[in-house]
Design an enzyme around this catalytic site. Sequence first.
Site, PDB file in Angstrom:
ATOM      1  N   LYS A 161       5.845  -6.933   6.998  1.00  0.00           N
ATOM      2  CA  LYS A 161       5.098  -5.984   7.825  1.00  0.00           C
ATOM      3  C   LYS A 161       4.324  -6.844   8.824  1.00  0.00           C
ATOM      4  CE  LYS A 161       2.031  -1.978   7.283  1.00  0.00           C
ATOM      5  NZ  LYS A 161       2.709  -1.053   8.173  1.00  0.00           N
TER       6      LYS A 161
HETATM    7  C1  LIG Z   1       7.895   0.748   9.746  1.00  0.00           C
HETATM    8  C2  LIG Z   1       7.302   1.369   8.543  1.00  0.00           C
HETATM    9  N1  LIG Z   1       8.118   1.939   7.636  1.00  0.00           N
HETATM   10  C3  LIG Z   1       7.633   2.528   6.525  1.00  0.00           C
HETATM   11  C4  LIG Z   1       6.274   2.573   6.271  1.00  0.00           C
HETATM   12  C5  LIG Z   1       5.770   3.206   5.012  1.00  0.00           C
HETATM   13  O1  LIG Z   1       5.317   2.211   4.145  1.00  0.00           O
HETATM   14  P1  LIG Z   1       4.118   2.516   3.129  1.00  0.00           P
HETATM   15  O2  LIG Z   1       4.537   3.669   2.326  1.00  0.00           O
HETATM   16  O3  LIG Z   1       4.004   1.260   2.331  1.00  0.00           O
HETATM   17  O4  LIG Z   1       2.921   2.771   3.959  1.00  0.00           O
HETATM   18  C6  LIG Z   1       5.392   1.991   7.188  1.00  0.00           C
HETATM   19  C7  LIG Z   1       3.951   2.015   6.956  1.00  0.00           C
HETATM   20  O5  LIG Z   1       3.391   1.051   6.564  1.00  0.00           O
HETATM   21  C8  LIG Z   1       5.918   1.382   8.342  1.00  0.00           C
HETATM   22  O6  LIG Z   1       5.103   0.834   9.241  1.00  0.00           O
END
Ligand SMILES: Cc1ncc(COP(=O)(O)O)c(C=O)c1O
Length: 311
Positions: A161
Amino acid sequence: MSKIIKDAAWIWKNGDFVPWAEATLHLLSTAVQFGSSVFEGIRCYDTARGPAIFRLPEHLRRLRNSCRIYRMDPGYSEADLTEACCEVVRRNGLSACYIRPMVLRGYGTMAMDGVGSPIETYVPAWEWGAYLGADALEQGVDVCVSSWQRAAGNTFPGMAKAAGHYNNAQLIKLEALANGYVEAIALTTAGTISEGSGQNLFAVVDGGLVTPPIEGSNLAGVTRASVMQIAHDLDIPVRESIMPRELLYVADELFFSGTASEVTPIRSVDKIEVGDGKRGPITARLQERFLSIVRGEHPNNHGWLTPVEEG
Ligand SMILES: Cc1ncc(COP(=O)(O)O)c(C=O)c1O
């Protein structure tokens, strides 16, 4: 929709607290020049036991993984960052809020690799409401398929991320907003379904859940994993499968999952109604269980809540 947020008083910075307005970076920091910043987005909920952070260990594990992929050592252990996250909520007197740990390459070298720049770690937190609009959780959202694809495997590492990756997410989101949609679903470079700009995607087909596998284009969402566990708890079959684009137009139900979006129904894609254009019954069951867990109301919460008072 994103809104101007209310400033909190303090931000955790490299082991200390600094006033919100003083958590600044030099213009020529590597993170500003080249996007070298990894981060998390975590929700803290207001529960009967006080503020509690949802799946904090899993978020900090993903932050650690992002750091490893980008060869950045934050210099703080997961225990240190757990305490930082709890303390930033306590010290700011917050209850329901969003926590955004960030590890970045600061000001030092002008070289693109940024190895000579100090690694800096910040933990801000602020009050934050529903991400996709107040009605989205009940009414669902209208989305399109983006003309932008997610990055191919082995280009930008989907499991990390990292801030730089969000230039792609911005293109997806900006195009959707410009065309009057709330969000968009992006495809992989193979033309199959990947995810939203900042959410994972689930479809309901024949009474079961289907979601794309983690194959390098999408983030391994913490909410995604939680939804899969809740589906298991509720005896709803769930499988990971490559999903053709057209499944978006024929699925019985569709929803996004994500820390910001929680469990948000999708009511249309490219102006084609999903099901009967309302939150579907399986989405409603999963959403209800998810929300009762995060609010500390459901007894079977899998230990997913870290109360900040005891943090
Ligand atoms: C690109 C992306 N996909 C999926 C998610 C969902 O991830 P999470 O459930 O860990 O927030 C996020 C958010 O963080 C994201 O930025």
